[in-house]
Design a protein around this motif. Structure first.
Motif, short mmCIF file in Angstrom:
data_model
loop_
_atom_site.label_atom_id
_atom_site.label_comp_id
_atom_site.label_asym_id
_atom_site.label_seq_id
_atom_site.Cartn_x
_atom_site.Cartn_y
_atom_site.Cartn_z
N ALA A 94 0.86 -1.18 0.00
CA ALA A 94 0.00 0.00 0.00
C ALA A 94 0.89 1.22 0.00
N GLY A 95 0.46 2.26 -0.71
CA GLY A 95 1.27 3.47 -0.74
C GLY A 95 0.62 4.57 -1.53
N TYR A 96 1.47 5.38 -2.13
CA TYR A 96 0.99 6.52 -2.91
C TYR A 96 1.70 6.56 -4.26
N LEU A 97 0.95 7.01 -5.27
CA LEU A 97 1.51 7.32 -6.57
C LEU A 97 1.49 8.83 -6.71
N HIS A 98 2.68 9.45 -6.85
CA HIS A 98 2.78 10.91 -6.96
C HIS A 98 2.90 11.29 -8.43
N VAL A 99 1.95 12.09 -8.88
CA VAL A 99 1.93 12.55 -10.27
C VAL A 99 1.67 14.05 -10.30
N SER A 100 2.60 14.80 -10.85
CA SER A 100 2.42 16.26 -11.02
C SER A 100 1.97 16.93 -9.72
N GLY A 101 2.60 16.54 -8.62
CA GLY A 101 2.30 17.18 -7.34
C GLY A 101 1.12 16.61 -6.59
N GLU A 102 0.42 15.64 -7.18
CA GLU A 102 -0.73 15.02 -6.51
C GLU A 102 -0.36 13.64 -6.00
N ALA A 103 -0.72 13.35 -4.73
CA ALA A 103 -0.46 12.05 -4.13
C ALA A 103 -1.75 11.23 -4.15
N MET A 104 -1.74 10.15 -4.90
CA MET A 104 -2.93 9.32 -5.05
C MET A 104 -2.74 7.99 -4.33
N PRO A 105 -3.69 7.59 -3.47
CA PRO A 105 -3.60 6.27 -2.84
C PRO A 105 -3.41 5.19 -3.90
N ALA A 106 -2.53 4.23 -3.61
CA ALA A 106 -2.19 3.24 -4.63
C ALA A 106 -1.97 1.86 -4.04
N LEU A 159 -6.78 7.85 -16.17
CA LEU A 159 -5.48 8.51 -16.05
C LEU A 159 -4.60 8.16 -17.26
N GLU A 160 -3.94 9.16 -17.81
CA GLU A 160 -2.98 8.94 -18.89
C GLU A 160 -1.60 9.36 -18.38
N LEU A 161 -0.79 8.40 -18.06
CA LEU A 161 0.47 8.67 -17.37
C LEU A 161 1.72 8.36 -18.19
N TYR A 162 1.57 7.80 -19.37
CA TYR A 162 2.73 7.41 -20.15
C TYR A 162 3.69 8.57 -20.38
N GLU A 163 4.98 8.29 -20.17
CA GLU A 163 6.07 9.24 -20.37
C GLU A 163 6.12 10.33 -19.29
N LEU A 164 5.30 10.20 -18.27
CA LEU A 164 5.39 11.15 -17.15
C LEU A 164 6.37 10.60 -16.11
N HIS A 165 7.09 11.52 -15.45
CA HIS A 165 7.96 11.14 -14.34
C HIS A 165 7.09 11.08 -13.09
N VAL A 166 7.08 9.93 -12.43
CA VAL A 166 6.25 9.75 -11.25
C VAL A 166 7.10 9.24 -10.10
N ALA A 167 6.52 9.29 -8.91
CA ALA A 167 7.17 8.74 -7.72
C ALA A 167 6.19 7.82 -7.02
N VAL A 168 6.72 6.75 -6.42
CA VAL A 168 5.90 5.77 -5.71
C VAL A 168 6.42 5.67 -4.28
N ASP A 169 5.55 5.93 -3.31
CA ASP A 169 5.89 5.80 -1.89
C ASP A 169 5.33 4.49 -1.35
N PHE A 170 6.16 3.75 -0.60
CA PHE A 170 5.75 2.46 -0.03
C PHE A 170 5.42 2.64 1.46
N LEU A 171 4.14 2.47 1.80
CA LEU A 171 3.72 2.63 3.19
C LEU A 171 3.76 1.33 3.98
N ALA A 172 3.21 0.26 3.37
CA ALA A 172 3.06 -0.98 4.14
C ALA A 172 3.06 -2.19 3.22
N PHE A 173 3.62 -3.28 3.71
CA PHE A 173 3.62 -4.55 2.99
C PHE A 173 2.27 -5.22 3.17
#
Length: 319
Positions: A230-242, A269-283
């Protein structure tokens, strides 16, 4: 915060400063202690603070092929250092020639001639120069010669993570490799993050009703053990539960490890070729192969439900 790459980037009129030196991979809570001390000392002296770090990691030059998995790329470290109040970051290209610089030459060429150090803040086990021959005691002697203070700060903290081992980048890497992202988070003071471009994959998630962002991670990234998180997908400044999947997709006989993030309850969502970040909260669970595609889909539904619950609980705990 100013960012310099190489000694030639330092402004010609740069005055006295307070300096701390290290790899600072991850900028974990131990690093934060020493960096914050340098920032505070700089403010007391009325001069800027500078963090000196290296690229690539020194071990890759000294022992080729031994580059450790990285907890944070340099731009991410810069963000974290800026949050701590650092005024400038100097990235020194760590070349074979640079690795041969003696401790005395390093002090003269970097700390004295370019950064005009008024004080240097380091941990007790700090080593530098050719074959790591320089230490805090040598630095202190050099300070008396060149008129700068040396402060040795105890940066060793410990907690529950790693069974009480002192916090270190090495420990974080081990915990991440084991999938213990909660333990890694305790040491980092935030969730472990990976970054990269969203690239085209096999599109199986889309076909199964869970379209995922297939993240092509940056070189040498420390990637958690195979499994669902469980974590977050960060796209263009927005943190989305993931819901995040790491692994080789054994259901489809995959061989290449991937990091895929499904933005929970988001459509179109259209995310291809965007730089994103993934935060890992829990296994959530380990990687598995199911007897049928239906069994996989049912498990994916349960995974998403669990991830939604974990992120919601996390958000409720935030002040």
């Amino acid at each position: 915060m100013q960012r310099w790459r190489g000694l030639e980037d330092i402004p010609q009129d740069w005055g006295r400063s307070v300096v701390t030196i290290g790899s600072f991979d991850g900028v974990h809570r131990g690093h934060q202690v020493i960096i914050s001390h340098a920032v505070d000392r700089a403010r007391e002296l009325g001069v800027p603070s500078v963090v000196v770090t290296f690229d690539p990691h020194p071990s890759e030059v000294v022992r080729p092929g031994s580059h450790p998995p990285l907890l944070a790329p340099h731009h991410r470290r810069a963000e974290l250092m800026a949050d701590l109040g650092v005024d400038a970051q100097l990235i020194l290209p760590f070349t074979p020639e640079f690795s041969k610089l003696s401790p005395g030459d390093f002090v003269a060429k970097v700390l004295v001639d370019k950064l005009h150090a008024k004080a240097v803040v380091e941990g007790p086990n700090f080593r530098f120069g050719h074959k790591a021959a320089g230490n805090a005691a040598f630095l202190t002697e050099q300070g008396r010669t060149y008129d700068f203070e040396v402060e040795v700060v105890d940066l060793y903290l410990s907690g529950v993570a790693g069974g009480g081992e002192p916090f270190s980048s090495t420990l974080v890497r081990r915990l991440v490799a084991e999938g213990d992202v909660e333990g890694a988070r305790e040491i980092l003071g935030r969730p472990h993050r990976v970054e990269g471009l969203v690239v085209h994959g096999a599109r199986r998630g889309r076909e199964l009703g869970f379209p995922t962002a297939n993240v092509e991670t940056l070189p040498h990234t420390a990637i958690p053990a195979d499994g669902v998180y469980a974590g977050y997908l960060h796209v263009s400044g927005e943190a989305m539960p993931a819901a995040i999947s790491v692994g080789t997709n054994p259901q489809f006989d995959g061989t290449e490890r991937t990091v895929e993030a499904y933005a929970i309850d988001r459509v179109g969502l259209e995310l291809y070729e965007l730089h994103v970040a993934v935060d890992f909260l829990a296994f959530v669970r380990g990687q598995a192969r199911f007897e049928s595609l239906e069994g996989l889909m049912e498990q994916m539904g349960r995974d998403v439900k669990r991830c939604r619950e974990l992120v919601a609980a996390e958000e409720q705990e935030q002040p």
